[in-house]
Structure formats: structure tokens, C-alpha cells
Design an enzyme around this catalytic site. Structure first.
Site, PDB file in Angstrom:
ATOM      1  N   LYS A  13     -22.031  19.829  19.572  1.00 39.86           N
ATOM      2  CA  LYS A  13     -20.728  20.108  18.983  1.00 39.86           C
ATOM      3  C   LYS A  13     -20.390  18.947  18.041  1.00 39.86           C
ATOM      4  O   LYS A  13     -19.892  19.207  16.947  1.00 39.86           O
ATOM      5  CB  LYS A  13     -19.916  20.158  20.347  1.00 39.86           C
ATOM      6  N   ARG A  87     -11.616  23.443  27.828  1.00 43.61           N
ATOM      7  CA  ARG A  87     -12.587  23.246  28.812  1.00 43.61           C
ATOM      8  C   ARG A  87     -12.554  24.066  30.075  1.00 43.61           C
ATOM      9  O   ARG A  87     -13.117  23.973  31.090  1.00 43.61           O
ATOM     10  CB  ARG A  87     -12.844  21.994  29.196  1.00 43.61           C
ATOM     11  N   ARG A 126     -29.161   9.953  23.331  1.00 43.62           N
ATOM     12  CA  ARG A 126     -28.050   9.815  22.318  1.00 43.62           C
ATOM     13  C   ARG A 126     -27.349   8.262  22.165  1.00 43.62           C
ATOM     14  O   ARG A 126     -27.195   7.757  23.124  1.00 43.62           O
ATOM     15  CB  ARG A 126     -26.822  10.849  22.930  1.00 43.62           C
ATOM     16  N   ARG A 160     -22.964   5.691  25.394  1.00 46.27           N
ATOM     17  CA  ARG A 160     -22.057   6.080  26.334  1.00 46.27           C
ATOM     18  C   ARG A 160     -22.300   5.631  27.548  1.00 46.27           C
ATOM     19  O   ARG A 160     -23.352   6.198  28.272  1.00 46.27           O
ATOM     20  CB  ARG A 160     -21.671   7.620  26.101  1.00 46.27           C
ATOM     21  N   ARG A 171     -21.327  16.720  34.983  1.00 46.88           N
ATOM     22  CA  ARG A 171     -20.911  17.303  33.909  1.00 46.88           C
ATOM     23  C   ARG A 171     -21.309  18.620  33.572  1.00 46.88           C
ATOM     24  O   ARG A 171     -20.483  19.647  33.417  1.00 46.88           O
ATOM     25  CB  ARG A 171     -21.074  16.465  32.683  1.00 46.88           C
TER      26      ARG A 171
HETATM   27  P1  ADP Z   1     -22.096  17.237  21.986  1.00 45.81           P
HETATM   28  O1  ADP Z   1     -20.979  16.793  21.148  1.00 45.81           O
HETATM   29  O2  ADP Z   1     -21.973  18.718  22.072  1.00 45.81           O
HETATM   30  O3  ADP Z   1     -22.179  16.790  23.522  1.00 45.81           O
HETATM   31  P2  ADP Z   1     -23.934  15.799  20.387  1.00 45.81           P
HETATM   32  O4  ADP Z   1     -23.523  16.274  18.853  1.00 45.81           O
HETATM   33  O5  ADP Z   1     -23.484  14.411  20.498  1.00 45.81           O
HETATM   34  O6  ADP Z   1     -23.493  16.856  21.536  1.00 45.81           O
HETATM   35  O7  ADP Z   1     -25.584  15.995  20.332  1.00 45.81           O
HETATM   36  C1  ADP Z   1     -26.228  15.287  21.477  1.00 45.81           C
HETATM   37  C2  ADP Z   1     -27.520  14.727  21.107  1.00 45.81           C
HETATM   38  O8  ADP Z   1     -28.368  15.668  20.650  1.00 45.81           O
HETATM   39  C3  ADP Z   1     -27.245  13.604  20.093  1.00 45.81           C
HETATM   40  O9  ADP Z   1     -28.365  12.424  20.261  1.00 45.81           O
HETATM   41  C4  ADP Z   1     -27.693  14.400  18.700  1.00 45.81           C
HETATM   42  O10 ADP Z   1     -28.358  13.579  17.760  1.00 45.81           O
HETATM   43  C5  ADP Z   1     -28.743  15.402  19.165  1.00 45.81           C
HETATM   44  N1  ADP Z   1     -28.687  16.636  18.625  1.00 45.81           N
HETATM   45  C6  ADP Z   1     -27.547  17.325  18.093  1.00 45.81           C
HETATM   46  N2  ADP Z   1     -27.968  18.443  17.663  1.00 45.81           N
HETATM   47  C7  ADP Z   1     -29.154  18.711  17.558  1.00 45.81           C
HETATM   48  C8  ADP Z   1     -30.241  19.630  17.313  1.00 45.81           C
HETATM   49  N3  ADP Z   1     -29.954  20.670  16.603  1.00 45.81           N
HETATM   50  N4  ADP Z   1     -31.542  19.243  17.544  1.00 45.81           N
HETATM   51  C9  ADP Z   1     -31.955  18.142  18.137  1.00 45.81           C
HETATM   52  N5  ADP Z   1     -31.210  17.019  18.389  1.00 45.81           N
HETATM   53  C10 ADP Z   1     -29.804  17.592  18.318  1.00 45.81           C
HETATM   54  P1  ADP Z   2     -19.874  15.908  25.464  1.00 48.77           P
HETATM   55  O1  ADP Z   2     -19.939  15.237  24.110  1.00 48.77           O
HETATM   56  O2  ADP Z   2     -21.121  15.163  26.390  1.00 48.77           O
HETATM   57  O3  ADP Z   2     -19.684  17.166  25.823  1.00 48.77           O
HETATM   58  P2  ADP Z   2     -17.144  14.610  25.610  1.00 48.77           P
HETATM   59  O4  ADP Z   2     -17.037  13.464  24.862  1.00 48.77           O
HETATM   60  O5  ADP Z   2     -16.416  15.971  25.299  1.00 48.77           O
HETATM   61  O6  ADP Z   2     -18.639  14.929  26.186  1.00 48.77           O
HETATM   62  O7  ADP Z   2     -16.305  14.515  27.066  1.00 48.77           O
HETATM   63  C1  ADP Z   2     -16.362  13.199  27.917  1.00 48.77           C
HETATM   64  C2  ADP Z   2     -15.869  13.406  29.187  1.00 48.77           C
HETATM   65  O8  ADP Z   2     -14.230  13.379  28.888  1.00 48.77           O
HETATM   66  C3  ADP Z   2     -15.787  14.693  29.898  1.00 48.77           C
HETATM   67  O9  ADP Z   2     -16.934  14.585  30.874  1.00 48.77           O
HETATM   68  C4  ADP Z   2     -14.237  14.774  30.675  1.00 48.77           C
HETATM   69  O10 ADP Z   2     -14.512  13.574  31.680  1.00 48.77           O
HETATM   70  C5  ADP Z   2     -13.536  14.160  29.567  1.00 48.77           C
HETATM   71  N1  ADP Z   2     -13.128  15.419  28.770  1.00 48.77           N
HETATM   72  C6  ADP Z   2     -13.212  15.436  27.576  1.00 48.77           C
HETATM   73  N2  ADP Z   2     -12.637  16.625  27.123  1.00 48.77           N
HETATM   74  C7  ADP Z   2     -11.958  17.214  28.110  1.00 48.77           C
HETATM   75  C8  ADP Z   2     -11.300  18.416  28.365  1.00 48.77           C
HETATM   76  N3  ADP Z   2     -10.928  19.203  27.488  1.00 48.77           N
HETATM   77  N4  ADP Z   2     -10.757  18.663  29.475  1.00 48.77           N
HETATM   78  C9  ADP Z   2     -11.155  17.800  30.519  1.00 48.77           C
HETATM   79  N5  ADP Z   2     -11.689  16.759  30.479  1.00 48.77           N
HETATM   80  C10 ADP Z   2     -12.319  16.373  29.235  1.00 48.77           C
END
Ligand code: ADP
Ligand code: ADP
Ligand code: ZN
Length: 213
Positions: A13, A87, A126, A160, A171
Site C-alpha cells: 500500500k 481498518r 522492509r 520499524r 497484525r
Molecule cells: P504496506 O504499506 O502495505 O504495509 P509496503 O509498501 O511498505 O506495504 O511494502 C512492504 C515491503 O514489500 C516493502 O519492503 C516494499 O519494498 C516491498 N514491496 C512492495 N511492493 C512489492 C512488490 N510488488 N513486489 C515485491 N516487493 C514489494
Molecule cells: P502496515 O504498513 O504494516 O500495514 P501501518 O503503518 O499501516 O502498517 O500501521 C502500523 C500500526 O499502526 C498498526 O499495526 C496499528 O497498530 C496502527 N494503525 C495504523 N492505522 C490504523 C487504523 N486505521 N486503525 C487502527 N490502528 C491503526
């Protein structure tokens, strides 16, 4: 155009949201980033959520809805990208109300489908630039020069605290219990689009672009 990127932790995302910011002048609203900022600056709210986030639990709806409400009142430029929000069903309802009261519409919900086995590798590999937030991965997206951000040139990569297997498991549990019902919710509203999040980053970009255009 206002869109939601929906998917489990590691679905990609944030990576795709940053690209939309660069190419379409959209505004990324990542509640995770906002909460981490609050935590790092040591605000009262930040201190309250730190432990919850470290465990991998969801922060209360009131807190995140409040964060989003503030942003929706500001400039919307090329539109908002909701990244990691909503969420829960309560958050989704609150978002619908907020959009209505600010005279905006939600144009698409893009579900990024990935399988769980890929997520462990995505999350544990990541890291991000501490200066500009560019997202990297130690296998699939390495910077050109090790440790140096391609985007801003800084040498300040960060991992992180919650990107470990134990927190990821929690999560994921939260995702399946509380967030995945949103897929049916938005399907029923006729707003759901699904893309293959397991494809290469550029291919995912292209599938999202074809939904938006
Ligand atoms: P999210 O915001 O949904 O948690 P991220 O965009 O931070 O996901 O991506 C999670 C990890 O996967 C990061 O290290 C990113 O560089 C990698 N990543 C994201 N998209 C892809 C993809 N299409 N193929 C391989 N690796 C990816
Ligand atoms: P990821 O990229 O791995 O999906 P996020 O950065 O979006 O993770 O979120 C990290 C943490 O922040 C979550 O595990 C949760 O504790 C909190 N968080 C983020 N967005 C929300 C939301 N919309 N509602 C509740 N908790 C949230
Ligand atoms: Zn950078």
C-alpha cells in the site's frame, strides 16, 4: 479522485501510494505514519498508542478517525489516498460520514491481494529512509548504493520496531478479524476493485492505473 488502498500489512500500500503522490499529485493519508509521528514526537496520544502498535493491535477508532478528520479539512490537491485506513467497519462508516460532510466522494477501493506466505518476507525485509520515507526491501527493492536513499540521498535507513514475525502475526490476526470484512462491505457498495499485489511493483502500478483511468 479519492481512493482507499486496502490490504494486509506488507501488501504494498505505502509503496503504491508514494508513486501516486509523485505522478498524480495526490495526498497520501497513512494513519500508520501519522501514529508513528505522534509516537516519535512524544505527544500524549503518541505515548498512549506506542505499546498497542508494538504489540500489533489496532489503535482505537476514535484516535484514527480524529487524525483523518483533521486532514480532510485541509487541501485535497489531486485527491486523497487512504493508506491503512479504514481498518474497521466503524472507521469505514465514519469515513463515509466525513466525506459527505466535506462534500467529497470516495471513488474507488483497491484491494491488493497477496498471500500470507509472501508477507513475512515483505515485512521482515522492509526498511525505509528516515528522511523522506521512501520504502525499500532487502531483496526486491534495494537502493542503487547500499544504505543511501535513491530518492533524497540521505544515509539514514530505518527498520520499524513492529516489523518482526511476532508482531506481524498479531497484525495479520487483526487484519482478518477486523479489516477483511471491509472487502465485502465495499463490494456490496459497488466500489471494490481487486489487483494482484504479488506481481512486480511496476505491474501493480499499471493495474492500479487502469482502475483509476
Ligand atoms: P504496506 O504499506 O502495505 O504495509 P509496503 O509498501 O511498505 O506495504 O511494502 C512492504 C515491503 O514489500 C516493502 O519492503 C516494499 O519494498 C516491498 N514491496 C512492495 N511492493 C512489492 C512488490 N510488488 N513486489 C515485491 N516487493 C514489494
Ligand atoms: P502496515 O504498513 O504494516 O500495514 P501501518 O503503518 O499501516 O502498517 O500501521 C502500523 C500500526 O499502526 C498498526 O499495526 C496499528 O497498530 C496502527 N494503525 C495504523 N492505522 C490504523 C487504523 N486505521 N486503525 C487502527 N490502528 C491503526
Ligand atoms: Zn530518502
Amino acid at each position: 479522485m479519492n481512493i482507499i488502498l486496502l490490504g494486509p500489512p506488507g501488501a504494498g500500500k505505502g509503496t503504491q501510494a508514494r508513486h501516486l503522490v509523485d505522478t498524480r499529485d495526490m495526498i497520501q493519508l497513512s494513519t500508520g505514519d501519522m501514529l508513528r509521528e505522534a509516537k516519535d514526537s512524544g505527544t500524549e496520544m503518541g505515548n498512549k498508542v506506542a505499546e498497542v502498535m508494538a504489540r500489533g493491535d489496532l489503535v482505537t477508532d476514535d484516535i484514527v478517525i480524529g487524525l483523518i478528520r483533521e486532514k480532510l479539512e485541509g487541501d485535497s490537491k489531486g485527491g486523497f489516498i487512504f493508506d491503512g485506513f479504514p481498518r474497521t467497519l466503524a472507521q469505514a462508516d465514519a469515513l463515509a460520514d466525513l466525506m459527505e460532510s466535506t462534500g467529497q466522494t470516495l471513488d474507488a477501493v483497491i484491494e491488493m491481494q497477496v498471500d500470507d506466505a509472501a508477507l513475512v518476507e515483505r515485512i521482515t525485509g522492509r526498511y525505509t529512509c528516515g528522511e523522506c520515507g521512501e520504502v525499500y526491501h532487502n531483496v526486491t527493492k534495494r537502493p542503487k548504493v547500499e544504505g543511501v536513499c535513491d530518492n533524497c540521498g540521505a544515509s539514514n535507513m530505518k527498520q520499524r520496531a513492529d516489523d518482526n514475525e511476532e508482531s506481524l502475526r498479531q497484525r495479520l490476526m487483526e487484519y482478518y478479524k477486523k479489516t477483511s470484512p471491509l472487502i465485502g462491505y465495499y463490494y456490496a457498495k459497488g466500489q471494490l476493485h481487486t489487483v494482484d499485489g504479488l506481481a512486480d511493483i511496476d505491474d501493480v502500478r499499471a493495474s492500479i492505473a487502469s482502475v483509476l483511468d
